[in-house]
Design a protein around this motif. Sequence first.
Motif, PDB file in Angstrom:
ATOM      1  N   MET A  27       0.822  -1.193   0.000  1.00 55.06           N
ATOM      2  CA  MET A  27       0.000   0.000   0.000  1.00 55.06           C
ATOM      3  C   MET A  27       0.871   1.265   0.000  1.00 55.06           C
ATOM      4  O   MET A  27       0.635   2.163  -0.794  1.00 55.06           O
ATOM      5  N   LEU A  28       1.856   1.300   0.888  1.00 55.88           N
ATOM      6  CA  LEU A  28       2.740   2.456   0.944  1.00 55.88           C
ATOM      7  C   LEU A  28       3.583   2.546  -0.316  1.00 55.88           C
ATOM      8  O   LEU A  28       3.831   3.637  -0.829  1.00 55.88           O
ATOM      9  N   GLN A  29       3.997   1.398  -0.826  1.00 57.92           N
ATOM     10  CA  GLN A  29       4.801   1.385  -2.053  1.00 57.92           C
ATOM     11  C   GLN A  29       3.995   1.915  -3.232  1.00 57.92           C
ATOM     12  O   GLN A  29       4.525   2.625  -4.084  1.00 57.92           O
ATOM     13  N   ASP A  30       2.710   1.600  -3.293  1.00 56.43           N
ATOM     14  CA  ASP A  30       1.851   2.122  -4.357  1.00 56.43           C
ATOM     15  C   ASP A  30       1.742   3.643  -4.280  1.00 56.43           C
ATOM     16  O   ASP A  30       1.759   4.340  -5.292  1.00 56.43           O
ATOM     17  N   PHE A  31       1.657   4.161  -3.041  1.00 60.94           N
ATOM     18  CA  PHE A  31       1.578   5.604  -2.859  1.00 60.94           C
ATOM     19  C   PHE A  31       2.864   6.285  -3.312  1.00 60.94           C
ATOM     20  O   PHE A  31       2.837   7.302  -3.998  1.00 60.94           O
ATOM     21  N   ASP A  43       5.036   5.106  -5.482  1.00 58.55           N
ATOM     22  CA  ASP A  43       5.120   4.992  -6.942  1.00 58.55           C
ATOM     23  C   ASP A  43       4.227   6.018  -7.637  1.00 58.55           C
ATOM     24  O   ASP A  43       4.617   6.585  -8.658  1.00 58.55           O
ATOM     25  N   SER A  44       3.048   6.265  -7.093  1.00 56.32           N
ATOM     26  CA  SER A  44       2.158   7.237  -7.722  1.00 56.32           C
ATOM     27  C   SER A  44       2.719   8.652  -7.587  1.00 56.32           C
ATOM     28  O   SER A  44       2.519   9.488  -8.467  1.00 56.32           O
TER      29      SER A  44
END
Length: 80
Positions: free
Chosen positions: A1-5, A7-8
């Motif tokens: 979840m944090l990695q997706d944030f 990356d965005s």
Amino acid sequence: MLQDFIDSLSQGPLLGLMLFQVAIVWPLSRILRRAGFSPLWALFSLVPLGHVVPIGVMAHSRWSVLPARQTRKVKARRTA
């Protein structure tokens, strides 16, 4: 979840804008401190177009660190 944030953020301009806003706070707080104002005024620069507020305050107020202005002597004009 944090990695997706993360990356965005790296794909859009938001990260660059956030870094630019934070990079403005430190020099502006130093300028305000040297001018005799509270460095907390620099936090206005985190708001879009908020840096106009401390600059306006600095422009329209008397700086406590500057010496008082001396009045000039008015010289008599010679007429020809």
